[in-house]
Write a protein that holds these residues in place. Sequence first.
Motif, PDB file in Angstrom:
ATOM      1  N   CYS A  54       0.914  -1.083  -0.237  1.00 39.58           N
ATOM      2  CA  CYS A  54       0.308   0.390   0.154  1.00 39.58           C
ATOM      3  C   CYS A  54       1.164   1.171  -0.005  1.00 39.58           C
ATOM      4  CB  CYS A  54      -0.927  -0.099   1.594  1.00 39.58           C
ATOM      5  SG  CYS A  54      -2.475  -1.183   1.234  1.00 39.58           S
ATOM      6  N   LEU A  55       1.780   1.428   0.674  1.00 39.46           N
ATOM      7  CA  LEU A  55       2.765   2.103   0.908  1.00 39.46           C
ATOM      8  C   LEU A  55       3.104   2.069  -0.663  1.00 39.46           C
ATOM      9  CD1 LEU A  55       4.679   1.777   4.650  1.00 39.46           C
ATOM     10  CD2 LEU A  55       2.710   3.389   3.645  1.00 39.46           C
ATOM     11  N   ALA A  56       3.873   1.250  -0.809  1.00 41.08           N
ATOM     12  CA  ALA A  56       4.410   1.612  -2.152  1.00 41.08           C
ATOM     13  C   ALA A  56       3.262   2.184  -3.747  1.00 41.08           C
ATOM     14  CB  ALA A  56       5.434  -0.017  -3.066  1.00 41.08           C
ATOM     15  N   GLY A  57       2.179   1.710  -3.666  1.00 39.16           N
ATOM     16  CA  GLY A  57       1.149   2.455  -4.583  1.00 39.16           C
ATOM     17  C   GLY A  57       0.841   0.976  -5.200  1.00 39.16           C
ATOM     18  N   LEU A  58       1.087  -0.226  -5.107  1.00 37.43           N
ATOM     19  CA  LEU A  58       1.299  -1.257  -5.694  1.00 37.43           C
ATOM     20  C   LEU A  58      -0.013  -2.024  -5.519  1.00 37.43           C
ATOM     21  CD1 LEU A  58       4.459  -2.531  -5.418  1.00 37.43           C
ATOM     22  CD2 LEU A  58       3.628  -1.738  -7.269  1.00 37.43           C
ATOM     23  N   ILE A  59      -0.768  -1.841  -4.638  1.00 42.42           N
ATOM     24  CA  ILE A  59      -2.689  -1.846  -3.888  1.00 42.42           C
ATOM     25  C   ILE A  59      -2.853  -0.877  -3.580  1.00 42.42           C
ATOM     26  CG2 ILE A  59      -1.841  -4.101  -3.860  1.00 42.42           C
ATOM     27  CD1 ILE A  59      -1.883  -4.600  -0.518  1.00 42.42           C
ATOM     28  N   THR A  60      -4.045  -0.467  -3.618  1.00 43.07           N
ATOM     29  CA  THR A  60      -5.270   0.789  -2.840  1.00 43.07           C
ATOM     30  C   THR A  60      -5.811   0.019  -1.598  1.00 43.07           C
ATOM     31  OG1 THR A  60      -4.891   1.532  -5.291  1.00 43.07           O
ATOM     32  CG2 THR A  60      -6.434   2.670  -3.327  1.00 43.07           C
ATOM     33  N   ASP A  79      -1.836   5.376 -13.860  1.00 47.89           N
ATOM     34  CA  ASP A  79      -0.104   5.805 -14.197  1.00 47.89           C
ATOM     35  C   ASP A  79       0.258   7.448 -13.462  1.00 47.89           C
ATOM     36  OD1 ASP A  79      -1.203   4.823 -16.217  1.00 47.89           O
ATOM     37  OD2 ASP A  79      -1.955   6.238 -17.424  1.00 47.89           O
ATOM     38  N   ARG A  80      -0.359   7.801 -12.398  1.00 49.00           N
ATOM     39  CA  ARG A  80       0.240   8.278 -11.418  1.00 49.00           C
ATOM     40  C   ARG A  80       0.528   7.748 -10.660  1.00 49.00           C
ATOM     41  NH1 ARG A  80      -3.160  12.981  -8.573  1.00 49.00           N
ATOM     42  NH2 ARG A  80      -1.433  13.570  -8.138  1.00 49.00           N
ATOM     43  N   ARG A  81       0.130   7.187 -10.382  1.00 52.68           N
ATOM     44  CA  ARG A  81       0.682   5.931  -8.834  1.00 52.68           C
ATOM     45  C   ARG A  81       2.630   5.449  -9.355  1.00 52.68           C
ATOM     46  NH1 ARG A  81      -3.969   4.171  -7.211  1.00 52.68           N
ATOM     47  NH2 ARG A  81      -3.439   2.197  -8.227  1.00 52.68           N
ATOM     48  N   SER A  82       2.115   5.142 -10.652  1.00 46.65           N
ATOM     49  CA  SER A  82       3.481   4.550 -11.264  1.00 46.65           C
ATOM     50  C   SER A  82       4.469   5.815 -11.381  1.00 46.65           C
ATOM     51  CB  SER A  82       2.857   3.530 -12.697  1.00 46.65           C
ATOM     52  OG  SER A  82       4.373   3.519 -13.160  1.00 46.65           O
ATOM     53  N   ASP A  83       3.869   6.589 -11.949  1.00 41.78           N
ATOM     54  CA  ASP A  83       5.293   7.689 -12.145  1.00 41.78           C
ATOM     55  C   ASP A  83       5.890   8.599 -10.701  1.00 41.78           C
ATOM     56  OD1 ASP A  83       4.782   7.785 -14.653  1.00 41.78           O
ATOM     57  OD2 ASP A  83       3.172   9.599 -15.112  1.00 41.78           O
ATOM     58  N   HIS A  88       9.701   8.237  -6.637  1.00 41.96           N
ATOM     59  CA  HIS A  88      10.073   9.022  -5.437  1.00 41.96           C
ATOM     60  C   HIS A  88      10.300   7.601  -4.468  1.00 41.96           C
ATOM     61  CE1 HIS A  88       8.539  12.976  -5.980  1.00 41.96           C
ATOM     62  NE2 HIS A  88       7.685  13.059  -6.784  1.00 41.96           N
ATOM     63  N   ILE A  89       9.838   6.581  -5.083  1.00 40.82           N
ATOM     64  CA  ILE A  89       9.594   5.506  -3.438  1.00 40.82           C
ATOM     65  C   ILE A  89      11.178   4.621  -4.572  1.00 40.82           C
ATOM     66  CG2 ILE A  89       8.637   3.541  -3.000  1.00 40.82           C
ATOM     67  CD1 ILE A  89       5.611   5.266  -3.082  1.00 40.82           C
ATOM     68  N   GLY A  90      11.849   3.372  -3.345  1.00 37.12           N
ATOM     69  CA  GLY A  90      12.679   2.365  -4.173  1.00 37.12           C
ATOM     70  C   GLY A  90      12.066   1.720  -3.383  1.00 37.12           C
ATOM     71  N   LEU A 110      17.877   0.363 -15.537  1.00 40.82           N
ATOM     72  CA  LEU A 110      16.539   0.097 -15.593  1.00 40.82           C
ATOM     73  C   LEU A 110      14.737   1.554 -15.167  1.00 40.82           C
ATOM     74  CD1 LEU A 110      15.157  -2.336 -16.905  1.00 40.82           C
ATOM     75  CD2 LEU A 110      13.575  -2.975 -15.185  1.00 40.82           C
ATOM     76  N   PRO A 111      15.610   1.570 -14.158  1.00 40.68           N
ATOM     77  CA  PRO A 111      14.554   2.660 -13.516  1.00 40.68           C
ATOM     78  C   PRO A 111      14.490   4.079 -13.991  1.00 40.68           C
ATOM     79  CG  PRO A 111      15.088   1.860 -12.099  1.00 40.68           C
ATOM     80  CD  PRO A 111      16.588   0.955 -12.599  1.00 40.68           C
ATOM     81  N   PHE A 112      16.303   4.407 -14.711  1.00 41.39           N
ATOM     82  CA  PHE A 112      15.939   5.422 -15.795  1.00 41.39           C
ATOM     83  C   PHE A 112      15.964   5.201 -17.177  1.00 41.39           C
ATOM     84  CE2 PHE A 112      19.400   5.667 -12.262  1.00 41.39           C
ATOM     85  CZ  PHE A 112      18.626   6.598 -11.524  1.00 41.39           C
ATOM     86  N   ASP A 113      15.651   3.901 -17.668  1.00 35.30           N
ATOM     87  CA  ASP A 113      14.992   3.600 -19.042  1.00 35.30           C
ATOM     88  C   ASP A 113      13.724   3.821 -18.893  1.00 35.30           C
ATOM     89  OD1 ASP A 113      17.824   2.879 -20.120  1.00 35.30           O
ATOM     90  OD2 ASP A 113      17.255   1.393 -19.704  1.00 35.30           O
ATOM     91  N   VAL A 114      12.924   3.339 -17.458  1.00 35.23           N
ATOM     92  CA  VAL A 114      11.266   3.362 -17.803  1.00 35.23           C
ATOM     93  C   VAL A 114      11.142   5.007 -17.395  1.00 35.23           C
ATOM     94  CG1 VAL A 114       9.929   2.965 -16.427  1.00 35.23           C
ATOM     95  CG2 VAL A 114      11.563   1.384 -16.810  1.00 35.23           C
ATOM     96  N   ASN A 115      11.179   5.429 -17.202  1.00 33.29           N
ATOM     97  CA  ASN A 115      11.172   6.994 -16.671  1.00 33.29           C
ATOM     98  C   ASN A 115      11.077   8.036 -17.472  1.00 33.29           C
ATOM     99  OD1 ASN A 115      13.317   7.877 -15.232  1.00 33.29           O
ATOM    100  ND2 ASN A 115      12.760   7.939 -13.335  1.00 33.29           N
ATOM    101  N   GLY A 116      12.819   7.500 -18.771  1.00 33.81           N
ATOM    102  CA  GLY A 116      13.083   8.458 -18.963  1.00 33.81           C
ATOM    103  C   GLY A 116      14.123   9.841 -18.484  1.00 33.81           C
TER     104      GLY A 116
END
Length: 226
Positions: A54-60, A79-83, A88-90, A110-116
């Motif tokens: 829940c803290l990671a925003g993976l489930i609501t 989409d906003r949670r993923s961004d 902001h979260i590791g 990989l994280p940089f490739d995903v978020n550009g």
Amino acid sequence: MSEYAVKVSEIRKTYTDSATETVALQDCSFAVKPGEFVSVIGKSGSGKSTLLHCLAGLITPEKGTITIGGTMIQDMNEDRRSDFRLSHIGIVFQFYSLVQELTIEENLRLPFDVNGRQSDHTFLKKLKKLLEIEGLDHKYPAQCSGGQQQRVVIARALAVKPDLLLADEPTGNLDSESARQVFTLLRQCQRLFRQTVVMVTHDLSLAKQADRMLVMEDGGILHAPV
């Protein structure tokens, strides 16, 4: 800056399987200060991993609020949670979560490739040195030990300079010596980078070494000293 890095207020999460409803979290509340290392401990099924997800925003959660660094995340769309999570979260999971077909260097990027975003090469080099993974760039995960792989996961989680680092049983798949080393490294990163860390663990001896220990029972925080 928000007074708290994490603030959770009366969240509730249930899972439904056929006609059976299981309450994973109920009226769960606590707060974590910026730069604090907090451990979460409790019996299997007490809700620890659900809380971290829940803290990671993976489930609501169905009820309550979750605020990370002053930003409420529970009402964001996927989409906003993923961004938000990417920026902001590791996250450090128990089972490494490395892509086996990619080299260690490619996994770190990989994280940089995903978020550009562009990676901070100087900072990444510092992380590699601190975590003693400098010579692994061209190796694949299967060519590395469990302890080495977990160090790579920690480096990848910290590379984006997250506001919050979440660790879900980060030592659960390691032998006792590797577990001790990984925990020590998490502590070093927390102090060196003033990182806020929430770590779920079943290891009471490690949990006690955190700045503060939260005890979960039946989906709620049983003990949460300030």
